[in-house]
Design a protein around this motif. Sequence first.
Motif, PDB file in Angstrom:
ATOM      1  N   ARG A 110       1.143  -1.118  -0.238  1.00 18.36           N
ATOM      2  CA  ARG A 110       0.047  -0.095  -0.544  1.00 18.36           C
ATOM      3  C   ARG A 110       0.940   1.232  -0.187  1.00 18.36           C
ATOM      4  NH1 ARG A 110      -4.806  -1.552  -0.044  1.00 18.36           N
ATOM      5  NH2 ARG A 110      -5.581  -3.340   1.993  1.00 18.36           N
ATOM      6  N   GLU A 111       1.827   0.877   0.785  1.00 20.00           N
ATOM      7  CA  GLU A 111       2.990   2.909   1.274  1.00 20.00           C
ATOM      8  C   GLU A 111       4.040   2.240  -0.459  1.00 20.00           C
ATOM      9  OE1 GLU A 111       1.661   4.555   2.843  1.00 20.00           O
ATOM     10  OE2 GLU A 111       0.693   2.890   3.912  1.00 20.00           O
ATOM     11  N   PRO A 112       4.579   3.459  -0.649  1.00 17.79           N
ATOM     12  CA  PRO A 112       5.552   3.420  -1.933  1.00 17.79           C
ATOM     13  C   PRO A 112       7.276   3.533  -0.842  1.00 17.79           C
ATOM     14  CG  PRO A 112       4.936   6.092  -1.279  1.00 17.79           C
ATOM     15  CD  PRO A 112       4.175   4.537  -0.483  1.00 17.79           C
ATOM     16  N   GLU A 113       7.923   3.129  -0.773  1.00 13.90           N
ATOM     17  CA  GLU A 113       9.117   2.307  -0.319  1.00 13.90           C
ATOM     18  C   GLU A 113       9.563   3.136   0.681  1.00 13.90           C
ATOM     19  OE1 GLU A 113      13.108   0.360  -1.867  1.00 13.90           O
ATOM     20  OE2 GLU A 113      11.721   0.909  -3.641  1.00 13.90           O
ATOM     21  N   TYR A 114       9.762   4.349  -0.043  1.00 10.93           N
ATOM     22  CA  TYR A 114      10.386   5.611   1.334  1.00 10.93           C
ATOM     23  C   TYR A 114       9.888   5.604   2.398  1.00 10.93           C
ATOM     24  CZ  TYR A 114       6.898   8.819   0.683  1.00 10.93           C
ATOM     25  OH  TYR A 114       5.880   9.866   0.616  1.00 10.93           O
ATOM     26  N   VAL A 115       8.207   4.859   2.406  1.00 10.61           N
ATOM     27  CA  VAL A 115       7.928   4.606   3.901  1.00 10.61           C
ATOM     28  C   VAL A 115       8.115   3.610   4.067  1.00 10.61           C
ATOM     29  CG1 VAL A 115       5.482   4.646   4.680  1.00 10.61           C
ATOM     30  CG2 VAL A 115       5.537   6.183   3.228  1.00 10.61           C
ATOM     31  N   TRP A 116       8.092   2.429   4.005  1.00 12.39           N
ATOM     32  CA  TRP A 116       7.959   0.953   4.088  1.00 12.39           C
ATOM     33  C   TRP A 116       9.766   1.287   4.425  1.00 12.39           C
ATOM     34  CZ3 TRP A 116      10.271  -2.285   1.365  1.00 12.39           C
ATOM     35  CH2 TRP A 116      10.231  -2.138  -0.112  1.00 12.39           C
ATOM     36  N   LYS A 117      10.667   2.927   4.294  1.00 13.07           N
ATOM     37  CA  LYS A 117      11.685   1.447   4.867  1.00 13.07           C
ATOM     38  C   LYS A 117      12.094   3.007   5.842  1.00 13.07           C
ATOM     39  CE  LYS A 117      14.167  -0.194   0.697  1.00 13.07           C
ATOM     40  NZ  LYS A 117      14.736  -0.660  -0.084  1.00 13.07           N
ATOM     41  N   ASN A 118      11.505   3.379   6.538  1.00 11.02           N
ATOM     42  CA  ASN A 118      11.881   4.235   7.271  1.00 11.02           C
ATOM     43  C   ASN A 118      12.023   3.677   8.534  1.00 11.02           C
ATOM     44  OD1 ASN A 118      11.218   6.878   9.779  1.00 11.02           O
ATOM     45  ND2 ASN A 118      10.106   7.699   8.478  1.00 11.02           N
ATOM     46  N   ARG A 119      12.761   4.163   9.481  1.00  5.59           N
ATOM     47  CA  ARG A 119      13.007   3.309  10.797  1.00  5.59           C
ATOM     48  C   ARG A 119      11.705   3.218  11.951  1.00  5.59           C
ATOM     49  NH1 ARG A 119      18.579   5.036  13.251  1.00  5.59           N
ATOM     50  NH2 ARG A 119      17.471   4.689  15.003  1.00  5.59           N
ATOM     51  N   ARG A 120      11.113   4.915  11.889  1.00  6.39           N
ATOM     52  CA  ARG A 120       9.930   5.048  12.668  1.00  6.39           C
ATOM     53  C   ARG A 120       8.820   3.777  11.914  1.00  6.39           C
ATOM     54  NH1 ARG A 120       9.206  11.399  14.133  1.00  6.39           N
ATOM     55  NH2 ARG A 120      10.704  11.493  15.682  1.00  6.39           N
ATOM     56  N   TYR A 121       8.403   3.809  10.908  1.00  4.45           N
ATOM     57  CA  TYR A 121       7.691   3.548  10.184  1.00  4.45           C
ATOM     58  C   TYR A 121       7.953   1.473  10.490  1.00  4.45           C
ATOM     59  CZ  TYR A 121       3.774   1.730   7.283  1.00  4.45           C
ATOM     60  OH  TYR A 121       2.958   1.448   6.833  1.00  4.45           O
ATOM     61  N   ARG A 122       8.576   1.534  10.083  1.00  7.31           N
ATOM     62  CA  ARG A 122       9.173  -0.081  10.910  1.00  7.31           C
ATOM     63  C   ARG A 122       9.449  -0.679  12.447  1.00  7.31           C
ATOM     64  NH1 ARG A 122      11.947  -3.471   7.157  1.00  7.31           N
ATOM     65  NH2 ARG A 122      12.517  -4.554   8.303  1.00  7.31           N
ATOM     66  N   ARG A 123       9.214   0.480  12.972  1.00  6.23           N
ATOM     67  CA  ARG A 123       9.432   0.417  14.685  1.00  6.23           C
ATOM     68  C   ARG A 123       7.779   0.229  14.856  1.00  6.23           C
ATOM     69  NH1 ARG A 123      13.178   4.732  17.150  1.00  6.23           N
ATOM     70  NH2 ARG A 123      11.201   5.792  15.906  1.00  6.23           N
ATOM     71  N   MET A 124       7.127   1.111  14.174  1.00  6.05           N
ATOM     72  CA  MET A 124       5.097   0.915  14.684  1.00  6.05           C
ATOM     73  C   MET A 124       5.102  -0.837  13.976  1.00  6.05           C
ATOM     74  SD  MET A 124       2.627   3.214  12.710  1.00  6.05           S
ATOM     75  CE  MET A 124       2.466   2.308  11.287  1.00  6.05           C
ATOM     76  N   ASN A 125       5.766  -1.065  13.229  1.00 14.99           N
ATOM     77  CA  ASN A 125       4.986  -2.011  12.306  1.00 14.99           C
ATOM     78  C   ASN A 125       5.871  -3.281  13.575  1.00 14.99           C
ATOM     79  OD1 ASN A 125       4.171  -2.639   9.449  1.00 14.99           O
ATOM     80  ND2 ASN A 125       4.914  -0.930   9.556  1.00 14.99           N
ATOM     81  N   TYR A 126       7.012  -3.505  14.300  1.00  9.92           N
ATOM     82  CA  TYR A 126       7.473  -4.171  15.287  1.00  9.92           C
ATOM     83  C   TYR A 126       6.216  -4.346  15.854  1.00  9.92           C
ATOM     84  CZ  TYR A 126      11.785  -5.738  13.138  1.00  9.92           C
ATOM     85  OH  TYR A 126      12.865  -6.353  12.476  1.00  9.92           O
TER      86      TYR A 126
END
Length: 182
Positions: A110-126
């Motif tokens: 759903r999201e562009p690559e720059y969003v899901w490579k963001n550290r905060r976004y990854r942390r939120m997914n964790y």
Amino acid sequence: MDIVLAFAPFAVFAVLERSVGALLEGLAAGAAAAACLLLRDWVSPERRVKPLESGSFLLLAGLMLYAPMAGGDGWSVAEARLRVDGGMLAVVLLTMLLRRPFTLEYAREREPEYVWKNRRYRRMNYVVTGAWAAAFAVMAAADMALLGGISRRRWPWRPRSPPCTARRVSRAGIRAADSALP
């Protein structure tokens, strides 16, 4: 919506197991539903095969094959649910251990690559994946409590409804993820 659809095999299993009491048929129908989701992702060029759906298929198909050898016809609802909830907990924890939280795979579609490579976004997914793990752990613990015959007088903290408790844990994790974002 795809993440909700990923749990459809377990809904199919639960409906058949609860309404008809057909454990093996419920496991087979759940495994077939998971196989359909896997096939959909495998054939579609814009989709990826996800670990949650793969794990769901392996878990339900494995239990379907294991149950007849282990006297699965005699399993109580709590025994069957413990195996399924514990298996899902293992799948979710494994995705975290492999540093690919299962929620991230849905975000990639759903999201562009720059969003899901963001550290905060990854942390939120964790955090969100951890909330799912906590929900499955609560459900497995409730199943174990039901199997152990823990009385409410002796243990008043025992949850009245494991799915309701699991939903509360999931919501708390999502609120924590929301507060972690700026």
